[in-house]
Design an enzyme around this catalytic site. Structure first.
Site, PDB file in Angstrom:
ATOM      1  N   GLY A  33      44.868  40.956  45.778  1.00 15.84           N
ATOM      2  CA  GLY A  33      46.646  40.009  46.343  1.00 15.84           C
ATOM      3  C   GLY A  33      45.919  39.950  47.634  1.00 15.84           C
ATOM      4  N   ALA A  34      47.310  39.448  47.936  1.00 17.01           N
ATOM      5  CA  ALA A  34      46.993  39.012  49.167  1.00 17.01           C
ATOM      6  C   ALA A  34      46.605  37.602  49.755  1.00 17.01           C
ATOM      7  CB  ALA A  34      46.595  40.273  50.320  1.00 17.01           C
ATOM      8  N   HIS A  39      42.312  31.801  47.715  1.00 15.62           N
ATOM      9  CA  HIS A  39      42.481  31.948  45.664  1.00 15.62           C
ATOM     10  C   HIS A  39      43.353  30.905  45.445  1.00 15.62           C
ATOM     11  CE1 HIS A  39      42.434  36.552  48.101  1.00 15.62           C
ATOM     12  NE2 HIS A  39      41.725  35.930  46.902  1.00 15.62           N
ATOM     13  N   GLN A  63      35.760  49.467  45.408  1.00 17.53           N
ATOM     14  CA  GLN A  63      34.510  49.110  46.452  1.00 17.53           C
ATOM     15  C   GLN A  63      34.733  49.605  47.670  1.00 17.53           C
ATOM     16  OE1 GLN A  63      36.356  45.122  44.332  1.00 17.53           O
ATOM     17  NE2 GLN A  63      35.820  44.646  46.194  1.00 17.53           N
ATOM     18  N   GLY A 149      34.562  33.302  44.570  1.00 13.35           N
ATOM     19  CA  GLY A 149      33.974  31.688  45.731  1.00 13.35           C
ATOM     20  C   GLY A 149      32.926  32.566  46.348  1.00 13.35           C
ATOM     21  N   LYS A 151      32.651  32.134  49.137  1.00 11.10           N
ATOM     22  CA  LYS A 151      32.567  32.406  50.949  1.00 11.10           C
ATOM     23  C   LYS A 151      31.813  33.950  50.263  1.00 11.10           C
ATOM     24  CE  LYS A 151      35.290  34.884  53.972  1.00 11.10           C
ATOM     25  NZ  LYS A 151      35.378  36.691  53.596  1.00 11.10           N
ATOM     26  N   GLN A 155      27.919  38.190  46.605  1.00 15.19           N
ATOM     27  CA  GLN A 155      29.296  39.281  45.119  1.00 15.19           C
ATOM     28  C   GLN A 155      29.076  39.052  44.370  1.00 15.19           C
ATOM     29  OE1 GLN A 155      33.308  41.167  45.469  1.00 15.19           O
ATOM     30  NE2 GLN A 155      33.641  38.785  44.787  1.00 15.19           N
ATOM     31  N   SER A 187      40.346  34.724  54.520  1.00 14.81           N
ATOM     32  CA  SER A 187      40.452  36.070  54.072  1.00 14.81           C
ATOM     33  C   SER A 187      41.231  36.839  54.277  1.00 14.81           C
ATOM     34  CB  SER A 187      39.034  36.511  54.714  1.00 14.81           C
ATOM     35  OG  SER A 187      39.189  37.685  54.295  1.00 14.81           O
ATOM     36  N   SER A 188      41.528  37.662  52.790  1.00 11.97           N
ATOM     37  CA  SER A 188      42.842  38.614  53.270  1.00 11.97           C
ATOM     38  C   SER A 188      42.747  39.047  54.264  1.00 11.97           C
ATOM     39  CB  SER A 188      42.909  38.878  52.202  1.00 11.97           C
ATOM     40  OG  SER A 188      42.644  38.022  50.686  1.00 11.97           O
TER      41      SER A 188
END
Ligand code: PAF
Length: 280
Positions: A33-34, A39, A63, A149, A151, A155, A187-188
């Protein structure tokens, strides 16, 4: 078609079964979210890859470390739904913590390979949490494709490995990092930056691009990386790492050569941790 939100795995599977009956591909965009422009690019890439797009929104507690920002992680459900509806996304999976981690929960996915070092040195439980929740989302939805992503480059490599190792039938589609005009990766967590920190933040990307240039011109990695760290420290960053790695295995590289390489960094500005990476 208006956006539908489901909160349980059986509801999700029932909805997906309708799409599958028509033998049409499904793309999953996993998020916490955010939502920001980055996104939305994941959604656009998903839409190109499959006619049906499913977005998951779940702030995954497993996480986050005990002293990390789980409690204050931005939650903007109404805005997220409006943005997804405007994009024409038909389905959101927004489970509760209990749905994803039922009472007595005692199973997790352990990851090695690309998960070793870098983020894991500073956030030891992070990739086990990510791998577990991503595996659960992929098993729940069995999408044909899922977007991640660049970014969060480590991950992305961990998820690619996970899918191969667990034999999951999903293609992992990487999507390029989206940046502010001054280079800061979206980034959120950027909302945590104070005014002065926000002004300093683009130096992380500038340092990566300058260092990549030095490395391609033949500079010794040890020297170039140490210089990058000291430049960032002088500008007020607290550096966790600046590292040169093999672009897929993330094994350390001593120099740029024939192997595909990636330069990755993580550093703090005040209480905000920024990560970024670029191809070399
Ligand atoms: O990148 C993220 O937003 C999260 O790590 C993910 C992949 C949604 C898993 O919680």
């Amino acid at each position: 078609m208006s956006l539908q939100t489901v909160a349980t795995v059986p509801e999700l599977r029932a909805r997906l079964a309708e799409w599958r009956r028509a033998q049409e591909r499904v793309a999953l965009v996993p998020t916490m979210g955010a939502l920001h422009e980055g996104h939305l690019k994941l959604v656009q890439a998903a839409r190109k890859a499959a006619p049906h797009v499913l977005v998951s929104i779940f702030v995954n507690p497993s996480q986050f470390g005990p002293n990390e920002d789980f409690a204050r992680y931005p939650r903007r459900e109404a805005e997220d739904m409006a943005a997804l509806e405007a994009l024409g996304v038909p389905l959101v999976f927004a489970p509760s913590v209990e749905e994803m981690y039922p009472q007595g929960y005692a199973t997790a996915v352990t990851v090695g390979g690309p998960a070793l070092g870098l983020e894991t040195d500073f956030r030891p439980a992070f990739f086990q949490g990510v791998a577990t929740v991503v595996a659960k989302l992929l098993i729940a939805a069995l999408p044909d494709v899922a977007t991640f992503g660049e970014k969060d480059y480590q991950q992305l490599q961990v998820v690619k490995r996970l899918v191969v190792d667990l034999g999951l039938p999903t293609e992992i589609l990487p999507v390029a990092t989206v940046r502010e005009p001054d280079g800061l990766a979206l980034s959120s967590r950027n909302v945590y930056l104070g005014e002065e920190e926000r002004r300093a933040a683009p130096l992380l990307y500038r340092t990566l691009t300058d260092t990549a240039q030095r490395l391609t011109e033949g500079a010794c990695a040890e020297v170039a990386l140490a210089k990058a760290e000291s430049l960032l420290a002088e500008a007020g960053f607290r550096v966790d790492y600046v590292a040169l790695r093999h672009a897929e295995t993330l094994a350390p590289l001593a120099a740029v050569g024939k192997e595909p390489a990636r330069l990755l960094a993580a550093a703090w500005l005040g209480s905000t941790r920024l990560i970024d990476n670029i191809a070399v």
